[in-house]
Design an enzyme around this catalytic site. Structure first.
Site, PDB file in Angstrom:
ATOM      1  N   LYS A  41       0.846  -1.200   0.000  1.00  0.00           N
ATOM      2  CA  LYS A  41       0.000   0.000   0.000  1.00  0.00           C
ATOM      3  C   LYS A  41       0.880   1.248   0.000  1.00  0.00           C
ATOM      4  CE  LYS A  41      -3.581  -1.940   3.055  1.00  0.00           C
ATOM      5  NZ  LYS A  41      -4.172  -1.798   4.395  1.00  0.00           N
ATOM      6  N   SER A 127      -8.269   4.260   8.768  1.00  0.00           N
ATOM      7  CA  SER A 127      -7.138   5.150   8.460  1.00  0.00           C
ATOM      8  C   SER A 127      -7.332   5.791   7.084  1.00  0.00           C
ATOM      9  CB  SER A 127      -5.824   4.365   8.478  1.00  0.00           C
ATOM     10  OG  SER A 127      -5.594   3.839   9.756  1.00  0.00           O
TER      11      SER A 127
HETATM   12  O1  PNS Z   1      -3.944  -2.444   8.802  1.00  0.00           O
HETATM   13  P1  PNS Z   1      -3.999  -3.510   7.754  1.00  0.00           P
HETATM   14  O2  PNS Z   1      -3.236  -3.088   6.527  1.00  0.00           O
HETATM   15  O3  PNS Z   1      -5.408  -3.930   7.440  1.00  0.00           O
HETATM   16  O4  PNS Z   1      -3.252  -4.800   8.378  1.00  0.00           O
HETATM   17  C1  PNS Z   1      -3.148  -5.996   7.646  1.00  0.00           C
HETATM   18  C2  PNS Z   1      -2.124  -6.939   8.289  1.00  0.00           C
HETATM   19  C3  PNS Z   1      -0.769  -6.247   8.440  1.00  0.00           C
HETATM   20  C4  PNS Z   1      -2.602  -7.369   9.654  1.00  0.00           C
HETATM   21  C5  PNS Z   1      -2.000  -8.175   7.353  1.00  0.00           C
HETATM   22  O5  PNS Z   1      -1.823  -7.745   6.036  1.00  0.00           O
HETATM   23  C6  PNS Z   1      -0.829  -9.069   7.732  1.00  0.00           C
HETATM   24  O6  PNS Z   1      -0.880  -9.791   8.699  1.00  0.00           O
HETATM   25  N1  PNS Z   1       0.245  -8.982   6.919  1.00  0.00           N
HETATM   26  C7  PNS Z   1       1.473  -9.713   7.158  1.00  0.00           C
HETATM   27  C8  PNS Z   1       1.723 -10.746   6.060  1.00  0.00           C
HETATM   28  C9  PNS Z   1       1.028 -12.054   6.390  1.00  0.00           C
HETATM   29  O7  PNS Z   1       1.285 -12.671   7.407  1.00  0.00           O
HETATM   30  N2  PNS Z   1       0.112 -12.443   5.494  1.00  0.00           N
HETATM   31  C10 PNS Z   1      -0.670 -13.641   5.640  1.00  0.00           C
HETATM   32  C11 PNS Z   1      -1.955 -13.359   6.407  1.00  0.00           C
HETATM   33  S1  PNS Z   1      -2.883 -14.838   6.609  1.00  0.00           S
END
Ligand code: PNS
Length: 161
Positions: A41, A127
């Site tokens: 993002k 956000s």
């Molecule tokens: O604030 P957001 O962008 O909605 O948060 C999303 C987040 C960071 C929690 C999610 O994208 C994440 O856990 N990313 C890390 C990569 C990962 O572990 N991906 C597999 C998820 S099952």
């Protein structure tokens, strides 16, 4: 020790996030707010800025710390001996994706996810909306912590929030 992580992009942190952090901090011995640093993002605030804003905003809680992570969240959990991911659920629209991630994270590493029902006062907050309103000169006071309000003001309209 019961440990939890509240992961996210936090670009920027909102009062809705803080509500979830505070409630998690009441349930767990230590809560780590983990900022994803390799997100695709495009962000308004750099990782360092987001971390600084978060650190100031969580200062009132002795058992909340702020960290950053890259890659898989479950790997961050394993490295830091964190057993539970805590997420806020605002509405049914959050649920499908959050359920999918919770099930995948359990499948990957047996890391549990606990959901906190967002305070209705902040149920409509995100956000992205904060950034859009602020960018267009709208008033987001009361929706973000004071330091974020100031940072948004400096970024968007030369100091006026
Ligand atoms: O604030 P957001 O962008 O909605 O948060 C999303 C987040 C960071 C929690 C999610 O994208 C994440 O856990 N990313 C890390 C990569 C990962 O572990 N991906 C597999 C998820 S099952």
């Amino acid at each position: 020790m019961r440990t939890a992580v509240c992961p996210g992009s936090f670009d920027p942190v909102t009062n809705g996030h803080l509500d979830v952090f505070g409630r998690a901090a009441a349930m767990y011995d230590e809560v780590t707010v983990a900022v994803l640093s390799n997100s695709t993002k495009s962000a308004l605030f750099t990782i360092d800025e987001r971390i600084a804003l978060l650190r100031e905003a969580v200062a009132p809680w002795a058992n909340i710390k702020v960290a950053t992570f890259q890659g898989l969240l479950v790997e961050f959990c394993q490295k830091n001996e964190i057993g539970v991911i805590v997420k806020g659920l605002r509405a049914v629209s959050d649920f499908d994706y959050e359920l999918q991630m919770a099930q995948m994270n359990y499948r990957l590493a047996k890391v549990e996810t606990a959901f906190i029902a967002t305070n209705p006062e902040y149920g409509y907050l995100s956000s992205s909306l904060i950034k859009e309103i602020s960018r267009n000169g709208g008033d987001v006071s009361g929706l973000v912590p004071d330091n974020v309000l100031q940072a948004l003001g400096e970024r968007h309209n030369g100091g006026k929030s």
